[in-house]
Design an enzyme around this catalytic site. Sequence first.
Site, PDB file in Angstrom:
ATOM      1  N   HIS A 114       3.496   6.077   4.300  1.00  0.00           N
ATOM      2  CA  HIS A 114       4.540   5.464   4.678  1.00  0.00           C
ATOM      3  C   HIS A 114       5.397   6.298   5.761  1.00  0.00           C
ATOM      4  O   HIS A 114       6.656   6.105   5.872  1.00  0.00           O
ATOM      5  CB  HIS A 114       5.689   5.089   3.586  1.00  0.00           C
ATOM      6  CG  HIS A 114       5.042   4.211   2.625  1.00  0.00           C
ATOM      7  ND1 HIS A 114       4.185   4.276   1.555  1.00  0.00           N
ATOM      8  CD2 HIS A 114       5.729   2.784   2.307  1.00  0.00           C
ATOM      9  CE1 HIS A 114       4.032   3.116   0.888  1.00  0.00           C
ATOM     10  NE2 HIS A 114       5.183   2.122   1.480  1.00  0.00           N
ATOM     11  N   GLU A 132      -2.960  -7.771   8.308  1.00  0.00           N
ATOM     12  CA  GLU A 132      -2.314  -7.016   9.470  1.00  0.00           C
ATOM     13  C   GLU A 132      -3.211  -7.750  10.627  1.00  0.00           C
ATOM     14  O   GLU A 132      -2.597  -8.212  11.609  1.00  0.00           O
ATOM     15  CB  GLU A 132      -2.166  -5.818   9.558  1.00  0.00           C
ATOM     16  CG  GLU A 132      -0.826  -5.211   8.660  1.00  0.00           C
ATOM     17  CD  GLU A 132      -1.255  -5.195   7.251  1.00  0.00           C
ATOM     18  OE1 GLU A 132      -2.590  -5.473   6.906  1.00  0.00           O
ATOM     19  OE2 GLU A 132      -0.607  -4.992   6.362  1.00  0.00           O
TER      20      GLU A 132
END
Lengths: 390, 370
Positions: B158, B89
């Site tokens: 998540h 990322e």
Amino acid sequence: MTVLEQSGSYHLAPPPAWRPRRDPAPLLPDQEPYRLLGTGAQLDGDLLLELYGRLVRGRRYNQQATALTKQGRLAVYPSSTGQEAAEVAAAMALREQDWLFPSYRDTLAAVARGLDPVEVLSLLRGDWHSGYDPRASRVAPLSTPLATQLPHAVGLAHAARLKGDDVVALAMVGDGGTSEGDFHEALNFAAVWQAPVVFLVQNNGFAISVPLAKQTAAPSLAHKGVGYGMPGRLVDGNDAAAVHQVLGEAVERARRGEGPSLVEAVTYRVDAHTNADDATRYREAAEVEAWREHDPVALMERELRSRELLDDEGARRTAESAEEMARDLRERMNRDPELQPMELFEHVFEHRTPQLEQQARQLRAELDAEHDASAAPGAADHSGSTKGDS
Amino acid sequence: MSTATGASVNAGTGGEAAPAAEARRPQAARKPSTMAQALNRALRDSLAEDPSVHVLGEDVGALGGVFRVTDGLTKEFGEDRCTDTPLAEAGILGTAVGMAMYGLRPVVEMQFDAFAYPAFEQLVSHVSRMRNRTRGRLPMPITVRVPYGGGIGGVEHHSDSSEAYYMATPGLHVVTPATVADAYGLLRRSIASDDPVLFLEPKRLYWSKADWSPEQPESVPEIGRACVRRAGTSATLVTYGPSLPVCMEAAEAAARDEGWDLEVVDLRSLVPFDEETVVESVRRTGRAVVVHESAGFAGPGGELAARIGERCFHYLEAPVLRVSGFDIPYPPPMLEKHHLPDVDRILDAVSRLQWESEWRAGGTPEGGVR
């Protein structure tokens, strides 16, 4: 043929991942840092003289900038004394359209690229963070968070290639920076995308106080390129001719579309980390003295004199031109910069948010009050800070 | 939460609650669409209109993204325009910075809220301040799309609501749609913006549906404008993103069961914050509850409550209350229903807005956040 030289064909026809590497050849083309000076190699005399002039001026620049910290004209200066060869060669390896991505220790590379030293030193003076226009100069802002500028170089080089432009990016980082995650990610992206980028690692032996041995267990930092699928080159970072050649080859390789490479320039940080650091706490004076014997300026001068390309008169003229540069820098740095407080709100967003509008009004009122107070009869002079505000 | 609630929310999109105006519009071009489809359409339209737009992220290519928001883009525009990146990322956002420096307009996908954290340094140290540190010479027209929030039964890492981190970073716009039309319009605006935008997509609303077509003029709200989703007079619920449908449901229940006529303000943009719309509403109703999923302590609600307090003090009948997620790491999915603000918890907060004036009579108000 080494594994590295095969990388082109490897890319075209990847073997199954589980197959052991068949060629146990050395991972690097250079088993020792590559050298040219003192080897009797055929070298271009004009190039050596140009490198010498740049090295002498670079050394003088480092000395002057360090002196400016003592006079309170620079907030801090991370010196590249002893590393001038890599700094100068990095700038020279690039063409007009190429981009340089320096770290905070690489102001000399930016200056060597032709930027105004006063603009380059803006950050370290406590003035605005980037004193120069990165787009116009194709020098990215000096990066303080280590290795974070490396992915930028990859992205820019990738973008240029997508647009079909002939642009190479050269990104500079130190030995300590190779431990950062961004170093890894940048090299990996660069190799996967085959971006036209060159990573120059200046291994100067120390990350502030921590020696290389505590930074990595790799045989060399150049080896790190191999794991990403790019060539790693090991070069004597104090041999300006060698760094110039190796970087030039890497840049032209990238320009030809053959992908990124990693160059480790082995050098030594002769000064402390910055003027605020005390290097005697973590290293011996004898070690520093030993490296002074391998000084980049002295190495080049020795070479030129042995080739009878330089005499006392030539050395004196070079020193004079460096002195002139230092005098000009000193004089201009001794003038106070004029910062405009209201500019604080100018470049946060394209348009100020309502909240920033409100804060700007608050500061404007404070400045006006300060100005009125100083303008009142008998008041102490506090002008200057608001001068020229709009 | 149910897609049914999402649909009812999506009925009002125009910047004010206006069901009558909604009914007058021609229906021909409108068809049911999910928020994920609207986001996909926004990306497609941006890619088609502006050759400098590039989409990059993990699995955004052949797969179309784990939520299918980038479905078909690589096929239509090629790998150079919609690019599967290595799984890193910080590298994705860091390379996007370099691409923006060269004049491209990257749209970056972070796969999940909690997977965006490795990119945090690039965001804070470069994306948010590059314009500032270069005195306007290097703007960062980067959109970072982050699926966020809970309520989908996701396992650990998540379901985070990470908006407070981004809101606390000067130089970033933070935007979050709650309706299908806003998802399209705000994403188009975000990509077109020359400032970096953290675009938070409420995961549990990805599959919410509304009759919608991208041609609707009202579907492109300006960044920084809140809107009143339900007009009311008794109290104001201030919310955004995944909590909007919950607030709408709470408002209906309050009207039905308690006789409270609640106004619901959808912020849409957390930075810039549309203070005027919120202040106007709260001054009119005299009571406010801020509702969000993310943790309450040092969360968005604290900032909102403080600003409402500063600007509405003399109009308030009760302290501003907050209904938020608990101050805990995101819980296991089997327990998340106890963590997320729901209708009952919102109504409980509304009930504590000193309707009986016992505070002024010398009584003790029920304190606390929830």
